[in-house]
Structures are given as C-alpha cells and as structure tokens.
Enzyme design. Structure first.
Site, PDB file in Angstrom:
ATOM      1  N   ALA A   1       0.850  -1.192   0.000  1.00  0.00           N
ATOM      2  CA  ALA A   1       0.000   0.000   0.000  1.00  0.00           C
ATOM      3  C   ALA A   1       0.879   1.233   0.000  1.00  0.00           C
TER       4      ALA A   1
ATOM      5  N   THR B   1      -2.827   1.931  -6.181  1.00  0.00           N
ATOM      6  CA  THR B   1      -2.248   0.789  -5.453  1.00  0.00           C
ATOM      7  C   THR B   1      -3.249   0.179  -4.476  1.00  0.00           C
TER       8      THR B   1
ATOM      9  N   THR C   1      -6.522  -0.939   8.527  1.00  0.00           N
ATOM     10  CA  THR C   1      -6.127   0.050   9.531  1.00  0.00           C
ATOM     11  C   THR C   1      -7.328   0.573  10.311  1.00  0.00           C
ATOM     12  N   ASP C   2      -7.075   1.039  11.523  1.00  0.00           N
ATOM     13  CA  ASP C   2      -8.150   1.649  12.325  1.00  0.00           C
ATOM     14  C   ASP C   2      -8.638   2.961  11.706  1.00  0.00           C
ATOM     15  N   GLU C   3      -7.835   3.531  10.792  1.00  0.00           N
ATOM     16  CA  GLU C   3      -8.211   4.834  10.215  1.00  0.00           C
ATOM     17  C   GLU C   3      -9.483   4.751   9.379  1.00  0.00           C
TER      18      GLU C   3
ATOM     19  N   TYR D   1      -5.947   8.576   2.107  1.00  0.00           N
ATOM     20  CA  TYR D   1      -5.373   7.271   2.469  1.00  0.00           C
ATOM     21  C   TYR D   1      -6.432   6.360   3.081  1.00  0.00           C
TER      22      TYR D   1
ATOM     23  N   SER E   1      -9.035   5.138   0.696  1.00  0.00           N
ATOM     24  CA  SER E   1      -8.581   4.063  -0.195  1.00  0.00           C
ATOM     25  C   SER E   1      -8.533   2.728   0.549  1.00  0.00           C
ATOM     26  N   LYS E   2      -8.151   2.755   1.815  1.00  0.00           N
ATOM     27  CA  LYS E   2      -8.096   1.506   2.594  1.00  0.00           C
ATOM     28  C   LYS E   2      -9.514   0.986   2.864  1.00  0.00           C
TER      29      LYS E   2
ATOM     30  N   ASN F   1      -1.724   2.319  15.229  1.00  0.00           N
ATOM     31  CA  ASN F   1      -0.410   2.844  14.803  1.00  0.00           C
ATOM     32  C   ASN F   1       0.752   1.955  15.228  1.00  0.00           C
ATOM     33  N   ASN F   2       1.507   1.476  14.244  1.00  0.00           N
ATOM     34  CA  ASN F   2       2.674   0.636  14.515  1.00  0.00           C
ATOM     35  C   ASN F   2       3.936   1.475  14.690  1.00  0.00           C
TER      36      ASN F   2
ATOM     37  N   PRO G   1       8.877  18.526  14.256  1.00  0.00           N
ATOM     38  CA  PRO G   1       7.623  19.194  13.868  1.00  0.00           C
ATOM     39  C   PRO G   1       6.419  18.524  14.531  1.00  0.00           C
TER      40      PRO G   1
ATOM     41  N   TYR H   1       2.365  18.649  14.894  1.00  0.00           N
ATOM     42  CA  TYR H   1       1.206  19.220  14.199  1.00  0.00           C
ATOM     43  C   TYR H   1       0.156  19.748  15.191  1.00  0.00           C
TER      44      TYR H   1
HETATM   45  P1  NAD Z   1       5.233   0.851   4.108  1.00  0.00           P
HETATM   46  O1  NAD Z   1       4.912   2.114   3.398  1.00  0.00           O
HETATM   47  O2  NAD Z   1       6.364   0.806   5.044  1.00  0.00           O
HETATM   48  O3  NAD Z   1       5.484  -0.317   3.050  1.00  0.00           O
HETATM   49  C1  NAD Z   1       4.664  -0.503   1.933  1.00  0.00           C
HETATM   50  C2  NAD Z   1       5.318  -1.550   1.032  1.00  0.00           C
HETATM   51  O4  NAD Z   1       4.419  -1.795  -0.063  1.00  0.00           O
HETATM   52  C3  NAD Z   1       6.641  -1.090   0.421  1.00  0.00           C
HETATM   53  O5  NAD Z   1       7.565  -2.151   0.430  1.00  0.00           O
HETATM   54  C4  NAD Z   1       6.261  -0.717  -1.013  1.00  0.00           C
HETATM   55  O6  NAD Z   1       7.311  -0.861  -1.953  1.00  0.00           O
HETATM   56  C5  NAD Z   1       5.136  -1.721  -1.281  1.00  0.00           C
HETATM   57  N1  NAD Z   1       4.237  -1.231  -2.338  1.00  0.00           N
HETATM   58  C6  NAD Z   1       3.678   0.008  -2.439  1.00  0.00           C
HETATM   59  N2  NAD Z   1       2.949   0.084  -3.571  1.00  0.00           N
HETATM   60  C7  NAD Z   1       3.030  -1.136  -4.172  1.00  0.00           C
HETATM   61  C8  NAD Z   1       2.476  -1.670  -5.353  1.00  0.00           C
HETATM   62  N3  NAD Z   1       1.702  -0.933  -6.168  1.00  0.00           N
HETATM   63  N4  NAD Z   1       2.754  -2.950  -5.676  1.00  0.00           N
HETATM   64  C9  NAD Z   1       3.564  -3.719  -4.889  1.00  0.00           C
HETATM   65  N5  NAD Z   1       4.120  -3.248  -3.757  1.00  0.00           N
HETATM   66  C10 NAD Z   1       3.857  -1.971  -3.397  1.00  0.00           C
HETATM   67  O7  NAD Z   1       3.869   0.431   4.816  1.00  0.00           O
HETATM   68  P2  NAD Z   1       3.644  -0.255   6.244  1.00  0.00           P
HETATM   69  O8  NAD Z   1       3.627   0.791   7.287  1.00  0.00           O
HETATM   70  O9  NAD Z   1       4.535  -1.428   6.346  1.00  0.00           O
HETATM   71  O10 NAD Z   1       2.125  -0.744   6.064  1.00  0.00           O
HETATM   72  C11 NAD Z   1       1.848  -2.019   5.490  1.00  0.00           C
HETATM   73  C12 NAD Z   1       0.354  -2.228   5.461  1.00  0.00           C
HETATM   74  O11 NAD Z   1      -0.186  -2.149   6.777  1.00  0.00           O
HETATM   75  C13 NAD Z   1      -0.406  -1.189   4.655  1.00  0.00           C
HETATM   76  O12 NAD Z   1      -1.438  -1.841   3.956  1.00  0.00           O
HETATM   77  C14 NAD Z   1      -0.984  -0.243   5.694  1.00  0.00           C
HETATM   78  O13 NAD Z   1      -2.179   0.344   5.234  1.00  0.00           O
HETATM   79  C15 NAD Z   1      -1.246  -1.204   6.833  1.00  0.00           C
HETATM   80  N6  NAD Z   1      -1.205  -0.617   8.186  1.00  0.00           N
HETATM   81  C16 NAD Z   1      -0.132   0.137   8.566  1.00  0.00           C
HETATM   82  C17 NAD Z   1      -0.090   0.643   9.871  1.00  0.00           C
HETATM   83  C18 NAD Z   1       1.088   1.468  10.358  1.00  0.00           C
HETATM   84  O14 NAD Z   1       1.021   2.009  11.463  1.00  0.00           O
HETATM   85  N7  NAD Z   1       2.163   1.596   9.605  1.00  0.00           N
HETATM   86  C19 NAD Z   1      -1.137   0.379  10.754  1.00  0.00           C
HETATM   87  C20 NAD Z   1      -2.227  -0.384  10.310  1.00  0.00           C
HETATM   88  C21 NAD Z   1      -2.238  -0.892   9.022  1.00  0.00           C
HETATM   89  O1  DAU Z   2      -3.599   4.216  12.688  1.00  0.00           O
HETATM   90  C1  DAU Z   2      -2.954   3.418  11.750  1.00  0.00           C
HETATM   91  C2  DAU Z   2      -2.223   4.289  10.768  1.00  0.00           C
HETATM   92  O2  DAU Z   2      -1.108   4.843  11.461  1.00  0.00           O
HETATM   93  C3  DAU Z   2      -1.758   3.539   9.523  1.00  0.00           C
HETATM   94  O3  DAU Z   2      -2.858   3.071   8.814  1.00  0.00           O
HETATM   95  C4  DAU Z   2      -0.912   4.442   8.626  1.00  0.00           C
HETATM   96  O4  DAU Z   2      -0.384   3.701   7.540  1.00  0.00           O
HETATM   97  C5  DAU Z   2       0.241   5.010   9.443  1.00  0.00           C
HETATM   98  O5  DAU Z   2       0.977   5.933   8.660  1.00  0.00           O
HETATM   99  C6  DAU Z   2      -0.283   5.695  10.714  1.00  0.00           C
HETATM  100  O6  DAU Z   2      -1.003   6.917  10.381  1.00  0.00           O
HETATM  101  P1  DAU Z   2      -0.852   8.277  11.231  1.00  0.00           P
HETATM  102  O7  DAU Z   2      -1.188   9.391  10.345  1.00  0.00           O
HETATM  103  O8  DAU Z   2      -1.561   8.168  12.528  1.00  0.00           O
HETATM  104  O9  DAU Z   2       0.725   8.204  11.548  1.00  0.00           O
HETATM  105  P2  DAU Z   2       1.877   9.334  11.490  1.00  0.00           P
HETATM  106  O10 DAU Z   2       3.102   8.693  12.049  1.00  0.00           O
HETATM  107  O11 DAU Z   2       1.968   9.989  10.173  1.00  0.00           O
HETATM  108  O12 DAU Z   2       1.342  10.403  12.542  1.00  0.00           O
HETATM  109  C7  DAU Z   2       1.091  10.056  13.891  1.00  0.00           C
HETATM  110  C8  DAU Z   2       0.571  11.300  14.599  1.00  0.00           C
HETATM  111  O13 DAU Z   2       1.656  12.256  14.709  1.00  0.00           O
HETATM  112  C9  DAU Z   2      -0.525  12.028  13.869  1.00  0.00           C
HETATM  113  O14 DAU Z   2      -1.432  12.582  14.807  1.00  0.00           O
HETATM  114  C10 DAU Z   2       0.188  13.160  13.130  1.00  0.00           C
HETATM  115  C11 DAU Z   2       1.342  13.488  14.059  1.00  0.00           C
HETATM  116  N1  DAU Z   2       2.589  13.969  13.416  1.00  0.00           N
HETATM  117  C12 DAU Z   2       3.113  13.209  12.425  1.00  0.00           C
HETATM  118  C13 DAU Z   2       4.288  13.589  11.802  1.00  0.00           C
HETATM  119  C14 DAU Z   2       4.876  12.769  10.680  1.00  0.00           C
HETATM  120  C15 DAU Z   2       3.222  15.117  13.858  1.00  0.00           C
HETATM  121  O15 DAU Z   2       2.731  15.797  14.797  1.00  0.00           O
HETATM  122  N2  DAU Z   2       4.383  15.498  13.247  1.00  0.00           N
HETATM  123  C16 DAU Z   2       4.925  14.791  12.228  1.00  0.00           C
HETATM  124  O16 DAU Z   2       5.984  15.233  11.682  1.00  0.00           O
END
Ligand code: NAD
Ligand code: DAU
Length: 341
Positions: free
Chosen positions: A88, A105, A130-132, A155, A158-159, A184-185, A210, A212
């Site tokens: 994704a 994607t 995702t919880d989003e 985002y 799309s999910k 959030n991971n 930064p 927000y």
């Molecule tokens: P990431 O951005 O670190 O990794 C995404 C991976 O997908 C990359 O390796 C990228 O190259 C690959 N990718 C992107 N577009 C592609 C395409 N068109 N075809 C094939 N591969 C493609 O993402 P992540 O944080 O590891 O998240 C993985 C999944 O978990 C996502 O589906 C995200 O929505 C979900 N998720 C993430 C979080 C979080 O906190 N990061 C929480 C809940 C769910």
């Molecule tokens: O909840 C699950 C989601 O968590 C996943 O589905 C997404 O893929 C993942 O990116 C994440 O989304 P968030 O938008 O919550 O994560 P992010 O790390 O971008 O931001 C976490 C919080 O911190 C959010 O409230 C925005 C804030 N933030 C983020 C950044 C990058 C800041 O205050 N400053 C920053 O520079």
C-alpha cells in the site's frame, strides 16, 4: 523454489516495507512449513536490506500489484495457498498531497489480487487494514469492528474501499477472506516519514521536531512485532468473512510520545516546534480488540515504554540503515513537507 510439498506458500505483498518485512522475518523464523513469495514494487518506502539474510524459503518478484498482467504470471507460476496483502501507499500526509497513487495501489491493486486469488482458488486472503477506516473519535469511546466506516483522508478512504471490495468478494463469491485492522505501529525498519522514527532521528541529529496542531491528537500505539503476531493469529484461527481489530492498549498524545523520546535521549524540549496542523487531522484513535482476544487469545506483549526504548536502541544501532534513506529522495520530501510549514 518451494522445497517440500508439505509446505504452504504465502504470497506476501509489500514485503520490503516496514510491517511486511517484520512479518516475513517472523514467519520464516517461526514457521518451518511456510514458503514466502514477496511481491513488491519497491517504492520509496521499500528497502531490500530489510530482508537481508532471509533468502531461504523466500522468493521475490518486483511487481506492481496494480499491473494485473504481471501479477497474473505469479499466480500461474506458483501454487499459492494464502495471500497476505500489505502492499500500500501508507502515509496520510502524502495522500493529502497526491491522492491518485493511493487509489491505484490500495484500491485497484487490491482488486487485482482479489480477482486473481478467486480465479486460482487461493485458500485464504488476508487484507491488512487500519483503524483509520473508522474515522476519528472524540474524548471517549473505542472503535469496534461494528463501528461504521467513516474514512476522512484520501489514504483511509482508499483503505476502506479495499476493505469493502474484500468483503464483497466474501459475500458474492464465497471467497475465503479475512480483514485485520490495526492501530499505529512502531518498531524496527519503519520509514522516517512516520512520527516515532522521525522524532528519534531528528532528535539524534539535533534537528527540530515538527509537532502538528496542538500536539494533543491521540493514537493507540502498537509494537510491530505484536501486530505481526496478531496477523498470524487471525490467519490461523480467524473466522472467514470476519474483521479483527488489533490494538496496542497504549493510547498517548503525540506531545507525550515526543517528550518521552527526548527525555530518553537527553535532548532539550526546545527541539519541539509546533507547526501548521495536518488538514482533516483525525483527533483520536482507540481500539477495542476484544474479538481477536476472545477468539484467538491474542494480547499485545509490549507496553509503550518498553517498545519505544527498544525502538530507540534499534535506530541507534542501525544508523547506516536510516542514513542511506536520509541521503536519498527523502531530503526533497522533507523540504517540501516541512519547510515553510
Ligand atoms: P510501508 O509504506 O512501510 O510499506 C509498503 C510496502 O508496499 C513497500 O515495500 C512498497 O514498496 C510496497 N508497495 C507500495 N505500492 C506497491 C504496489 N503498487 N505494488 C507492490 N508493492 C507496493 O507500509 P507499512 O507501514 O509497512 O504498512 C503495510 C500495510 O499495513 C499497509 O497496507 C498499511 O495500510 C497497513 N497498516 C499500517 C499501519 C502502520 O502504522 N504503519 C497500521 C495499520 C495498518
Ligand atoms: O492508525 C494506523 C495508521 O497509522 C496507519 O494506517 C498508517 O499507515 C500510518 O501511517 C499511521 O497513520 P498516522 O497518520 O496516525 O501516523 P503518522 O506517524 O503519520 O502520525 C502520527 C501522529 O503524529 C498524527 O497525529 C500526526 C502526528 N505527526 C506526524 C508527523 C509525521 C506530527 O505531529 N508530526 C509529524 O511530523
């Protein structure tokens, strides 16, 4: 090549990303009967180094899941037992700046995977979500699996679309679909556009952090290794056609996460810079994950302090991993996103 016939083949998409690579390492370390096919487009967020030393029982295809013809060849060449779709575009801020690729994607790519899995009789399809998709909470309450979908960023829209397609394939074609929705991971190998690695790296470099808006947005943080174990529980014990929330039991305001990291690194709080808020910034996420707990026994093992401490140690030990990212396209991204904010 899959060595033994008793082995199961998992097609894992996005395996070079943050969570996908943690999942593959965990599965290959712990399940000797699983063979992995990693399908990854290798976007800016991917790093093949994330799977260095994991070539045994693992094959890689550089393929875009939005390219159905290329994807189809993988399903023809291999007998696939299970698909786990991590691939994704995953960053909310990027989706606000440029939504198109998120639809390509996250929606079209997922549809291709569903169609091909149906055609080739894949035994299980897990959509990693995702919880989003549930939107934003006020000061109290939690998301359950029955909370209506109310995505508020490109985002999360799309999910949510991908989740609905996956569920439609279950109901329409009786396809064996499961959905996991996680909070959030954080943890090793997370790309530094996301809050926790960004804070750790900026603090180590004495750069401003930064923050927000008013900094009081709340996320429910979960260590990636707990998420990965939750996904394995869903794959092994989940009921087909069900959604499973996965949470970390660790709600925290962004400001508190940042202060915790600065204190751990002995850095001054003056590094924090309040910047313009994210557009449509969701206020609070919190997960009720009693279903996965009741049905599979899953519980997160990390508390947030232990999780962040070990993550800080990982980023300190693995400086070359993130220095390489910082020296590439990330510079341009950072400038565009944060300069004049
Ligand atoms: P990431 O951005 O670190 O990794 C995404 C991976 O997908 C990359 O390796 C990228 O190259 C690959 N990718 C992107 N577009 C592609 C395409 N068109 N075809 C094939 N591969 C493609 O993402 P992540 O944080 O590891 O998240 C993985 C999944 O978990 C996502 O589906 C995200 O929505 C979900 N998720 C993430 C979080 C979080 O906190 N990061 C929480 C809940 C769910
Ligand atoms: O909840 C699950 C989601 O968590 C996943 O589905 C997404 O893929 C993942 O990116 C994440 O989304 P968030 O938008 O919550 O994560 P992010 O790390 O971008 O931001 C976490 C919080 O911190 C959010 O409230 C925005 C804030 N933030 C983020 C950044 C990058 C800041 O205050 N400053 C920053 O520079």
């Amino acid at each position: 090549m899959r060595v033994f016939n008793y082995m199961k083949t998992y097609l894992v998409t996005g395996g070079f990303g943050f969570i996908g690579s943690n999942f593959i390492r965990y599965v290959l370390d712990n399940k000797k009967d699983v063979y992995i096919i990693n399908v990854d487009k290798v976007t800016y967020a991917a790093n093949p180094e994330n799977l260095a030393d994991y070539s045994a029982n693992c094959k890689f295809y550089k393929v875009d899941i939005a390219d159905k013809t290329a994807l189809s060849k993988i399903f023809i060449e291999n007998k696939i037992d299970c698909v786990v779709n991590f691939a994704a575009e995953s960053h909310v801020d990027r989706s606000i700046a440029d939504p198109g690729i998120f639809i390509k994607t996250n929606v079209e790519g997922t549809l291709n995977l569903l169609e091909l899995s149906l055609k080739h009789n894949v035994g299980k399809f897990l959509q990693v979500s995702t919880d989003e998709v549930y939107g934003s909470l006020g000061a109290s309450g939690k998301f359950s699996e029955d909370t209506p979908l109310s995505p508020r960023s490109p985002y999360s829209a799309s999910k949510a679309s991908a989740d609905m397609l996956a569920m439609a394939f279950f109901h329409t074609y009786n396809m064996p679909v499961l959905i996991s929705r996680c909070s959030n991971n954080y943890g090793p190998y997370q790309f530094p556009e996301k809050l926790i690695p960004l804070v750790i790296i900026n603090a180590l470099n004495n750069k401003y952090i930064p923050l927000y808006g008013d900094g009081k947005n709340v996320r429910d943080w979960i260590h990636v290794s707990d998420h990965v174990k939750g996904i394995c529980s869903v794959l092994e014990k989940g009921k087909l056609g069900e959604v499973y929330n996965i949470g970390g039991n660790s709600e925290a305001e962004n400001i508190d996460i940042i202060i915790y990291i600065l204190n751990k690194l002995n850095k001054p709080h003056s590094l924090i810079k309040y910047v313009k808020d994210r557009q449509g910034h969701d206020r609070r996420y919190a997960m009720d994950f009693s279903r996965i707990n009741a049905e599979t026994g899953f519980l997160p093992e990390y508390n947030i302090e232990k999780g962040i401490d070990s993550t800080i140690s990982w980023y300190i030990k693995n400086e070359s991993w993130w220095q390489e990212i910082l020296s590439g396209d990330y510079k341009e991204y950072y400038k565009k996103m944060y300069e004049n904010r």
